[in-house]
Scaffold this active site. Structure first.
Site, PDB file in Angstrom:
ATOM      1  N   HIS A  93      85.122  35.396  53.820  1.00 50.59           N
ATOM      2  CA  HIS A  93      85.492  34.020  54.139  1.00 50.59           C
ATOM      3  C   HIS A  93      86.964  33.775  53.788  1.00 50.59           C
ATOM      4  CE1 HIS A  93      85.333  29.709  54.617  1.00 50.59           C
ATOM      5  NE2 HIS A  93      85.652  29.532  53.340  1.00 50.59           N
ATOM      6  N   ASP A  96      89.105  35.398  56.355  1.00 49.05           N
ATOM      7  CA  ASP A  96      89.023  34.617  57.593  1.00 49.05           C
ATOM      8  C   ASP A  96      89.928  33.389  57.514  1.00 49.05           C
ATOM      9  OD1 ASP A  96      87.863  33.794  60.172  1.00 49.05           O
ATOM     10  OD2 ASP A  96      86.882  32.226  58.977  1.00 49.05           O
TER      11      ASP A  96
END
Length: 124
Positions: A93, A96
């Site tokens: 995450h 990202d």
């Protein structure tokens, strides 16, 4: 029982490493999240013709982004040096968010430039 002590040490070490990765992930998410907010705000300023404020926000965003990038780079260096890093959903995450913020920065720069051209045309 040195083997038992060694195994306990390795488990403890792995747990600490995991906590370090989690902490690094949160640092990345926080820094690039701040950068993303600055970039979006810069676009809003440029839409209103406030280009100096837009530029200031872009610079602040770049500073925040750099903080997150440096943490990420340290993780890469550690792994390249032979450190074994567990890949967690949190780290994915964070990466990202890092990548999407870089894209937003590039698009913000383009939008600000386009808004400068529009502003000049509209105010002739």
């Amino acid at each position: 029982n040195r083997i038992n002590d060694y195994n306990k040490f390795k488990e403890l070490e792995r747990g600490l490493l995991m906590n370090d990765i989690q902490m690094a992930s949160f640092k990345i998410i926080s820094a690039v999240g701040t950068a993303k907010s600055y970039y979006i705000e810069a676009i809003r300023f440029s839409e209103n013709g406030e280009f100096e404020k837009a530029q200031e926000n872009m610079e602040k965003g770049k500073e925040s982004y750099k903080e997150g990038h440096e943490v990420h780079f340290k993780l890469i260096q550690e792994e390249a040096g032979g450190g074994n890093q567990d890949v967690t959903v949190l780290l994915v995450h964070a990466e990202d968010q890092l990548m999407s913020t870089e894209t937003i920065q590039l698009l913000a720069e383009k939008m600000i430039n386009a808004n400068k051209r529009l502003y000049k045309l509209e105010n002739k």
